[in-house]
Design a protein around this motif. Structure first.
Motif, PDB file in Angstrom:
ATOM      1  N   ALA A  39     -23.308 -37.130  -0.448  1.00 45.81           N
ATOM      2  CA  ALA A  39     -22.752 -35.795  -0.242  1.00 45.81           C
ATOM      3  C   ALA A  39     -22.047 -35.400  -1.505  1.00 45.81           C
ATOM      4  CB  ALA A  39     -21.485 -35.955   0.687  1.00 45.81           C
ATOM      5  N   GLU A  40     -21.630 -36.472  -2.418  1.00 47.99           N
ATOM      6  CA  GLU A  40     -20.932 -36.366  -3.586  1.00 47.99           C
ATOM      7  C   GLU A  40     -21.829 -35.691  -4.953  1.00 47.99           C
ATOM      8  OE1 GLU A  40     -19.072 -39.802  -4.670  1.00 47.99           O
ATOM      9  OE2 GLU A  40     -17.462 -39.462  -3.302  1.00 47.99           O
ATOM     10  N   ASN A  41     -23.186 -36.393  -4.702  1.00 47.13           N
ATOM     11  CA  ASN A  41     -24.130 -35.768  -5.664  1.00 47.13           C
ATOM     12  C   ASN A  41     -24.873 -34.495  -5.214  1.00 47.13           C
ATOM     13  OD1 ASN A  41     -24.222 -37.982  -7.316  1.00 47.13           O
ATOM     14  ND2 ASN A  41     -25.683 -39.151  -6.115  1.00 47.13           N
ATOM     15  N   LEU A  42     -24.728 -34.120  -3.960  1.00 46.84           N
ATOM     16  CA  LEU A  42     -25.187 -32.975  -3.345  1.00 46.84           C
ATOM     17  C   LEU A  42     -24.205 -31.716  -4.011  1.00 46.84           C
ATOM     18  CD1 LEU A  42     -27.052 -30.878  -1.957  1.00 46.84           C
ATOM     19  CD2 LEU A  42     -25.961 -31.324   0.355  1.00 46.84           C
ATOM     20  N   MET A  43     -22.756 -32.004  -3.850  1.00 46.85           N
ATOM     21  CA  MET A  43     -21.768 -31.149  -4.329  1.00 46.85           C
ATOM     22  C   MET A  43     -21.911 -30.884  -5.827  1.00 46.85           C
ATOM     23  SD  MET A  43     -18.259 -32.894  -2.515  1.00 46.85           S
ATOM     24  CE  MET A  43     -17.305 -31.816  -3.355  1.00 46.85           C
ATOM     25  N   ALA A  44     -22.475 -31.939  -6.535  1.00 45.10           N
ATOM     26  CA  ALA A  44     -22.438 -31.642  -8.093  1.00 45.10           C
ATOM     27  C   ALA A  44     -23.504 -30.951  -8.420  1.00 45.10           C
ATOM     28  CB  ALA A  44     -22.832 -33.014  -8.740  1.00 45.10           C
ATOM     29  N   ARG A  45     -24.580 -30.426  -7.500  1.00 49.22           N
ATOM     30  CA  ARG A  45     -25.758 -29.516  -7.547  1.00 49.22           C
ATOM     31  C   ARG A  45     -25.673 -28.381  -6.710  1.00 49.22           C
ATOM     32  NH1 ARG A  45     -30.974 -33.155  -8.047  1.00 49.22           N
ATOM     33  NH2 ARG A  45     -32.243 -31.191  -8.008  1.00 49.22           N
ATOM     34  N   PHE A  46     -24.217 -28.126  -6.433  1.00 50.27           N
ATOM     35  CA  PHE A  46     -23.984 -26.922  -5.325  1.00 50.27           C
ATOM     36  C   PHE A  46     -24.621 -25.593  -5.725  1.00 50.27           C
ATOM     37  CE2 PHE A  46     -21.763 -23.841  -3.104  1.00 50.27           C
ATOM     38  CZ  PHE A  46     -21.294 -24.128  -2.008  1.00 50.27           C
ATOM     39  N   ASP A  47     -24.499 -25.192  -7.002  1.00 56.25           N
ATOM     40  CA  ASP A  47     -24.887 -23.871  -7.285  1.00 56.25           C
ATOM     41  C   ASP A  47     -26.598 -24.094  -7.365  1.00 56.25           C
ATOM     42  OD1 ASP A  47     -22.569 -22.960  -7.590  1.00 56.25           O
ATOM     43  OD2 ASP A  47     -22.274 -23.333  -9.642  1.00 56.25           O
ATOM     44  N   GLU A  48     -27.049 -25.105  -7.827  1.00 56.41           N
ATOM     45  CA  GLU A  48     -28.644 -25.011  -7.710  1.00 56.41           C
ATOM     46  C   GLU A  48     -29.480 -24.861  -6.309  1.00 56.41           C
ATOM     47  OE1 GLU A  48     -32.161 -28.249  -8.495  1.00 56.41           O
ATOM     48  OE2 GLU A  48     -30.012 -28.841  -9.292  1.00 56.41           O
ATOM     49  N   PHE A  49     -28.630 -25.591  -5.257  1.00 62.86           N
ATOM     50  CA  PHE A  49     -29.148 -25.623  -4.107  1.00 62.86           C
ATOM     51  C   PHE A  49     -29.121 -24.199  -3.420  1.00 62.86           C
ATOM     52  CE2 PHE A  49     -29.544 -30.130  -4.437  1.00 62.86           C
ATOM     53  CZ  PHE A  49     -30.642 -30.327  -3.463  1.00 62.86           C
ATOM     54  N   VAL A  50     -27.847 -23.572  -3.669  1.00 64.30           N
ATOM     55  CA  VAL A  50     -27.663 -22.272  -3.044  1.00 64.30           C
ATOM     56  C   VAL A  50     -28.719 -21.265  -3.765  1.00 64.30           C
ATOM     57  CG1 VAL A  50     -25.744 -20.050  -3.360  1.00 64.30           C
ATOM     58  CG2 VAL A  50     -25.027 -22.388  -2.695  1.00 64.30           C
ATOM     59  N   GLY A  51     -28.751 -21.274  -4.987  1.00 64.67           N
ATOM     60  CA  GLY A  51     -29.930 -20.607  -5.575  1.00 64.67           C
ATOM     61  C   GLY A  51     -30.975 -20.610  -5.076  1.00 64.67           C
ATOM     62  N   MET A  52     -31.423 -21.852  -4.732  1.00 74.10           N
ATOM     63  CA  MET A  52     -32.815 -22.209  -4.079  1.00 74.10           C
ATOM     64  C   MET A  52     -32.961 -21.605  -2.763  1.00 74.10           C
ATOM     65  SD  MET A  52     -35.820 -23.654  -3.839  1.00 74.10           S
ATOM     66  CE  MET A  52     -35.945 -24.481  -5.259  1.00 74.10           C
ATOM     67  N   ILE A  53     -31.889 -21.611  -1.910  1.00 73.24           N
ATOM     68  CA  ILE A  53     -32.061 -21.097  -0.732  1.00 73.24           C
ATOM     69  C   ILE A  53     -32.166 -19.700  -0.829  1.00 73.24           C
ATOM     70  CG2 ILE A  53     -30.669 -20.774   1.538  1.00 73.24           C
ATOM     71  CD1 ILE A  53     -29.497 -23.625   1.139  1.00 73.24           C
ATOM     72  N   VAL A  54     -31.498 -18.976  -1.571  1.00 78.84           N
ATOM     73  CA  VAL A  54     -31.388 -17.419  -1.862  1.00 78.84           C
ATOM     74  C   VAL A  54     -32.706 -17.077  -1.980  1.00 78.84           C
ATOM     75  CG1 VAL A  54     -30.520 -15.650  -2.954  1.00 78.84           C
ATOM     76  CG2 VAL A  54     -29.113 -17.406  -2.215  1.00 78.84           C
ATOM     77  N   ARG A  55     -33.432 -17.975  -2.945  1.00 81.86           N
ATOM     78  CA  ARG A  55     -34.909 -17.334  -3.484  1.00 81.86           C
ATOM     79  C   ARG A  55     -35.815 -17.488  -2.552  1.00 81.86           C
ATOM     80  NH1 ARG A  55     -33.057 -19.972  -8.238  1.00 81.86           N
ATOM     81  NH2 ARG A  55     -34.382 -21.804  -7.661  1.00 81.86           N
ATOM     82  N   GLN A  56     -35.456 -18.643  -1.600  1.00 81.84           N
ATOM     83  CA  GLN A  56     -36.699 -19.063  -0.697  1.00 81.84           C
ATOM     84  C   GLN A  56     -36.687 -18.425   0.406  1.00 81.84           C
ATOM     85  OE1 GLN A  56     -38.455 -23.291   0.695  1.00 81.84           O
ATOM     86  NE2 GLN A  56     -36.253 -23.161   0.422  1.00 81.84           N
ATOM     87  N   THR A  57     -35.413 -18.045   0.870  1.00 81.05           N
ATOM     88  CA  THR A  57     -35.280 -17.453   2.145  1.00 81.05           C
ATOM     89  C   THR A  57     -34.818 -15.970   2.244  1.00 81.05           C
ATOM     90  OG1 THR A  57     -33.101 -18.197   2.684  1.00 81.05           O
ATOM     91  CG2 THR A  57     -34.789 -19.711   3.445  1.00 81.05           C
ATOM     92  N   GLU A  58     -34.313 -15.543   1.131  1.00 81.65           N
ATOM     93  CA  GLU A  58     -33.764 -14.336   0.968  1.00 81.65           C
ATOM     94  C   GLU A  58     -32.751 -14.066   1.625  1.00 81.65           C
ATOM     95  OE1 GLU A  58     -36.889 -11.435   0.862  1.00 81.65           O
ATOM     96  OE2 GLU A  58     -37.737 -12.103  -1.144  1.00 81.65           O
ATOM     97  N   VAL A  59     -31.858 -15.004   2.320  1.00 82.59           N
ATOM     98  CA  VAL A  59     -30.662 -14.828   2.842  1.00 82.59           C
ATOM     99  C   VAL A  59     -29.630 -14.270   1.848  1.00 82.59           C
ATOM    100  CG1 VAL A  59     -30.788 -16.346   4.517  1.00 82.59           C
ATOM    101  CG2 VAL A  59     -29.669 -17.093   2.604  1.00 82.59           C
ATOM    102  N   SER A  60     -28.644 -13.784   2.327  1.00 81.34           N
ATOM    103  CA  SER A  60     -27.388 -13.429   1.298  1.00 81.34           C
ATOM    104  C   SER A  60     -26.810 -14.745   0.647  1.00 81.34           C
ATOM    105  CB  SER A  60     -26.220 -12.627   1.916  1.00 81.34           C
ATOM    106  OG  SER A  60     -25.642 -13.543   3.135  1.00 81.34           O
ATOM    107  N   GLN A  61     -26.094 -14.202  -0.679  1.00 77.11           N
ATOM    108  CA  GLN A  61     -25.445 -15.438  -1.147  1.00 77.11           C
ATOM    109  C   GLN A  61     -24.465 -16.204  -0.282  1.00 77.11           C
ATOM    110  OE1 GLN A  61     -26.271 -16.132  -4.346  1.00 77.11           O
ATOM    111  NE2 GLN A  61     -24.617 -17.624  -5.192  1.00 77.11           N
ATOM    112  N   ASP A  62     -23.612 -15.406   0.298  1.00 73.80           N
ATOM    113  CA  ASP A  62     -22.446 -16.034   1.297  1.00 73.80           C
ATOM    114  C   ASP A  62     -23.192 -16.797   2.441  1.00 73.80           C
ATOM    115  OD1 ASP A  62     -20.607 -14.652  -0.272  1.00 73.80           O
ATOM    116  OD2 ASP A  62     -20.398 -13.027   1.398  1.00 73.80           O
ATOM    117  N   ASP A  63     -24.153 -16.345   2.834  1.00 74.31           N
ATOM    118  CA  ASP A  63     -24.938 -17.426   3.834  1.00 74.31           C
ATOM    119  C   ASP A  63     -25.327 -18.632   3.293  1.00 74.31           C
ATOM    120  OD1 ASP A  63     -24.397 -15.417   5.794  1.00 74.31           O
ATOM    121  OD2 ASP A  63     -26.295 -14.595   5.838  1.00 74.31           O
ATOM    122  N   ALA A  64     -26.067 -18.450   2.054  1.00 76.97           N
ATOM    123  CA  ALA A  64     -26.409 -19.688   1.364  1.00 76.97           C
ATOM    124  C   ALA A  64     -25.385 -20.685   1.003  1.00 76.97           C
ATOM    125  CB  ALA A  64     -27.343 -19.253   0.090  1.00 76.97           C
ATOM    126  N   VAL A  65     -24.279 -20.032   0.571  1.00 75.00           N
ATOM    127  CA  VAL A  65     -23.136 -20.982   0.381  1.00 75.00           C
ATOM    128  C   VAL A  65     -22.514 -21.657   1.283  1.00 75.00           C
ATOM    129  CG1 VAL A  65     -20.610 -20.811  -0.508  1.00 75.00           C
ATOM    130  CG2 VAL A  65     -22.217 -19.611  -1.663  1.00 75.00           C
TER     131      VAL A  65
END
Length: 341
Positions: free
Chosen positions: A133-159
């Motif tokens: 969980a802590e390591n995922l938190m450290a890469r929070f923005d990266e995973f948000v960006g990946m979900i947005v690019r891949q699924t094209e959901v909104s930034q808020d939904d990815a966050v």
């Protein structure tokens, strides 16, 4: 190059690095091959480890390479090498098609890891889950960006999805030492102790969305209860799960505990259901797929958990992290202790 990329963390390949990787592969003297690599470097931003089998060393086949690039459609059909993972037609990366051999390798790796992981202290399993969980938190923005690019959901939904995924890891980490069993009252004169033991190797097939949250919601309870698993991420949006492999790999999780195989959900579900060394299958997909899993699993009498095509709200606390996840992650062993006069 692969070692350097693992040390660096994020699974991102710059165009120059990919060109170097292409040039370093054997038999690249052919002009067409060099042009193909250059084309890939210019057009593909994310190149994922398509088939990830933690702890399994058999990475000698083309579709199991950690680093690969886009091929022409003709070559793709000939080799069945990989497919695009896109949203609305936009190419964001690649994931290979896992096959029966990949599933067998993954199950073998899971069985090798099962005795050691299942016997670990619950406190240690909780620590590792907290660390993930802590390591995922450290890469929070990266995973948000990946979900947005891949699924094209909104930034808020990815966050929201990444935040909920981290919250779910903390939730299940707390359960690592709180579901060990209880003392039962029976007609037997004595003490009957119920112990909740790991099921063993669990095959998991994730729903299409939400790709990251559903993936974590499935592996976390099974993980903290001492199971090992072979998991097929979302067949339409698998890149988040592929990147999550690096988080698992740097969180002290032993090799072979979590094995990720990308590919078509229905095809791999059949192989997992028919495999005699898989103790349970969790399937979240279509109604027909659920029926197929139960039919195939009936031949070897394995446990199943399917959704019959009924949509599940993975963001809901009860639906996404209720006690049923613990029930399916454990099997009960009763210990009967007689008491004298």
């Amino acid at each position: 190059l692969w070692a350097r990329r693992r040390q660096r963390g994020p699974l991102r390949v710059r165009q120059a690095e990919l060109a170097v990787a292409c040039a370093s592969v054997a038999d690249v003297s052919d002009d067409a091959r060099q042009l193909e690599c250059a084309d890939a470097a210019a057009s593909v931003d994310v190149v994922g480890a398509a088939v990830v089998v933690a702890g399994a060393g058999r990475l000698d086949r083309p579709h199991a390479q950690g680093l690969h690039w886009r091929r022409s459609e003709a070559t793709r059909r000939q080799l069945q090498f990989s497919r695009f993972v896109s949203a609305s037609g936009a190419v964001v990366g690649e994931a290979a098609e896992g096959n029966r051999k990949d599933i067998r390798d993954a199950v073998e790796a899971a069985h090798k890891a099962a005795p050691g992981w299942g016997k670990r202290a619950a406190h240690n399993r909780a620590q590792i889950c907290y660390y993930i969980a802590e390591n995922l938190m450290a890469r929070f923005d990266e995973f948000v960006g990946m979900i947005v690019r891949q699924t094209e959901v909104s930034q808020d939904d990815a966050v929201n999805e990444v935040s909920k995924s981290i919250e779910r890891l903390f939730h299940w980490a707390a359960y690592a030492d709180k579901y060990g069993g209880k003392v039962q009252e029976t007609s037997f004169y004595g003490v009957t102790a119920q112990t909740n033991e790991p099921v063993g190797v669990i095959g998991m097939l994730c729903p299409t969305t939400p790709s990251l949250l559903a993936f974590i919601s499935l592996i976390a309870p099974a993980l903290v209860r001492g199971n090992t698993m072979v998991i097929v991420p979302s067949d339409k949006f698998p890149l988040a799960a592929i990147d999550l492999y690096q988080v698992l790999d740097t969180s002290d999780l032993p090799g072979g505990v979590v094995n990720i195989v990308t590919g078509d959900r229905e095809t791999l579900a059949k192989t997992l259901s028919e495999h005699d060394d898989v103790q349970s299958v969790w399937y979240f997909g279509s109604e027909q797929g659920s029926l197929n899993v139960e039919y195939a699993a009936g031949k070897n009498m394995k446990r199943t958990w399917v959704d019959y095509g009924v949509a599940r709200d993975w963001f809901d606390q009860q639906a996404g992290s209720g006690e049923e996840f613990l029930l399916h992650s454990t099997e009960v062993k009763n210990i009967w202790m007689p008491i004298g006069e």
